[in-house]
Design an enzyme around this catalytic site. Sequence first.
Site, PDB file in Angstrom:
ATOM      1  N   SER A 118       2.332 -10.451 -13.714  1.00 39.14           N
ATOM      2  CA  SER A 118       2.900  -9.130 -13.446  1.00 39.14           C
ATOM      3  C   SER A 118       3.875  -8.763 -14.578  1.00 39.14           C
ATOM      4  O   SER A 118       3.482  -8.692 -15.732  1.00 39.14           O
ATOM      5  CB  SER A 118       3.570  -9.110 -12.075  1.00 39.14           C
ATOM      6  OG  SER A 118       3.858  -7.802 -11.670  1.00 39.14           O
ATOM      7  N   ASP A 151      -5.631  -3.878  -7.377  1.00 43.26           N
ATOM      8  CA  ASP A 151      -4.197  -4.063  -7.585  1.00 43.26           C
ATOM      9  C   ASP A 151      -3.494  -2.707  -7.593  1.00 43.26           C
ATOM     10  O   ASP A 151      -3.849  -1.809  -8.352  1.00 43.26           O
ATOM     11  CB  ASP A 151      -3.967  -4.778  -8.924  1.00 43.26           C
ATOM     12  CG  ASP A 151      -2.561  -5.329  -9.069  1.00 43.26           C
ATOM     13  OD1 ASP A 151      -1.629  -4.749  -8.484  1.00 43.26           O
ATOM     14  OD2 ASP A 151      -2.393  -6.339  -9.758  1.00 43.26           O
ATOM     15  N   HIS A 179      -2.888  -7.223  -6.157  1.00 46.79           N
ATOM     16  CA  HIS A 179      -1.868  -7.827  -7.007  1.00 46.79           C
ATOM     17  C   HIS A 179      -1.618  -9.297  -6.693  1.00 46.79           C
ATOM     18  O   HIS A 179      -1.380 -10.099  -7.577  1.00 46.79           O
ATOM     19  CB  HIS A 179      -0.561  -7.044  -6.846  1.00 46.79           C
ATOM     20  CG  HIS A 179       0.438  -7.309  -7.924  1.00 46.79           C
ATOM     21  ND1 HIS A 179       0.218  -6.971  -9.239  1.00 46.79           N
ATOM     22  CD2 HIS A 179       1.675  -7.876  -7.886  1.00 46.79           C
ATOM     23  CE1 HIS A 179       1.274  -7.310  -9.967  1.00 46.79           C
ATOM     24  NE2 HIS A 179       2.166  -7.863  -9.169  1.00 46.79           N
TER      25      HIS A 179
END
Length: 707
Positions: free
Chosen positions: A559, A644, A679
């Site tokens: 991330s 995501d 995600h």
Amino acid sequence: MKKYQVVLLGCLIFAASCQTEKTDMENPTPPVAKKIPEKLVKHEDVRVDDYYWMNKREDSAVISHLEAENAYYAKMTEHTKDFQKDLFEEMKARVKEDDTSVPYKQNGYWYITKYETGKEYPIYSRKKESLDAAEEILFDCNELAKGHEFFNMSSFSISPDNKLAAFSIDTVSRRKYTLQVKNLETGEVLPDKIDNTAGNSVWADDNKTLFYSKQDDVTLRSDKIFRHHLGELEDTLIFNETDETFGTAVYKSKSKKYIIIVSYSTMTMEFQTLRADNPDGEFKIFHPRTRGLEYSISHYGNDFYVLTNKDGATNFKLMKVSEGNTLANQWKEFIPHREDVLLEGIDIFKEYYVLTERKNGLNELKIVRWDGADSYYLPFDSETYTTYVSTNPDFDTEVLRYSYNSMTTPSSIIDFNMRTKEKEVKKEQEVLGGNFDKTNYVERRIWADARDGTKVPMSIVHHKETKIDASTPILQYAYGSYGSTVDPYFSTVRLSLLDRGFVYALAHVRGGQYLGRPWYEDGKLLKKKNTFTDFIDCSKHLIGNNYTSADHLYAMGGSAGGLLMGAIVNMAPELYNGIVAAVPFVDVVTTMLDDSIPLTTGEFDEWGNPDEKEYYTYMKSYSPYDNVEPKDYPNMLVTTGLHDSQVQYFEPAKWVAKLRELKTDNHLLLFDINMDAGHGGASGRFEALKEVAREYAFLLDLEGKVL
């Protein structure tokens, strides 16, 4: 993940429709994405994005390209498939499959979470008054997950009379939760059904009124709070957060007296309160939002306790104010600001309060009697431990439940009697599947010199028999954003690396909050590059002090930590043999200019607003996608999820395509796309281990350790 035959078919379709090079399955050629130049102009600066077209998730050409990447990844890692399976089974074998949480008591019931052998998802249950009472199954998530590739129960909330449970489920992995209500006496799920919520809800005292937050359809920003009366079709909008840089949520005070709405951004907070016994009343502003004023509130008796950075309290202080007038000019100092101690939180009990502090990077728990008769810190000896206050919903108790672990010590749940100072270890994480002995591992903290003279700490762990020299493989990990601190923690899956001779180094770079709030301030906005240079300087320290060499140093981040990976491979690719970038945020400028993308507007306080030229120019100077150059890059594995909602799949897709076009080396560049997940990756506890096994196999293969 689609089966290999389907992926291969997608590859062939893409070869025809997108002019991708044909794939010789004996000597596979990586997919070459078509280029459709898109001019992006801002501040009279022109960027040409050849892969902008990839942002159309439903476009068949995009799907075909992603499937072509998956086919290439499958072929290039085919020789590690058996090893991946072995790693997965090894990791899975350490997990206690029939595990049960330590029960906690709330409102007359003991609540329990358990897992059963062979099942992916938790089962939530409770027992009335006594742990010897009959078990009542609240939710079996394994049953609820049937027929879904992805499943996540965000939370559930029990009504004050213990008869109803509001629960939220996401089956798409886009953080769009459907809120429903279950009658716990009959097992019936009520017809009340609310789509596109943020996943949290809270009951008023009347047992028929729910407050919940809802999201914007496009950006997924939590922007509205609604009130729902059971059985009614129309809900009432209570609050609309119109400032696009803020999100909002609703919760109940631990005292149960107040329903609280919070509006939050990176640098500013605002709260509204309503008596829980007056659900149809109007919320009252606690203190109006003031740019740069952060605060949070806890209720006790007739007062609120306010954790805040007011008046330049960078590391926060605690203030007190009565219920009647909560404006900031009425706040009185309760615990002063300290330059060397970050005050992270307060937990309130009837006779005691517990402060969570951080000093020199280490967690501390301070217990204080309200009457001032006693005050002390819990003792901890290690220099790489993690401790935090655990689940303590009961207000009227003298027992504090907290958790403790370190990089060599499995996690423990401990009940500590704040009056007698006696402690009971309720549970220590079991490590199965072998003869695990924590004395076989060594942990320590070392400090690297950053280029500006700052000392940057690293927490390190390895097997005691691992020889430390230039040939030692090291996996260096960091996150480094949002003030989020990754503390040194125990990991059963990490043992698969440590037992094969790897050293694991957790770099506490600026941008996190490991050394207090200034540590965060020095790694955001126009100081963001400190995060990247800190990581690089930690790498140079490891190499320069003969812990490893560039041929055996690896880096991993996900991330915002994936942004870190993208930055370091542009800035210092020669330091690393391999990189794992998970769901990486790599197209910073384009994303921050697009306020239709989830999270963008709320990120301005972290990265800056590129509508302002100074921030635009600074972002562009480090944005990984904008700074790919014709040069050698390390071996790389990039992962993403098609659904995501936090880092859109097209960021890493574009980045990989541009790297394939420009890089001048023959190193591996692999792109693994989970076509079903978002995600967080796969949702099941064992499916998630398969993803870790793929990442570890990539690293171990580069070290020649795949058997």
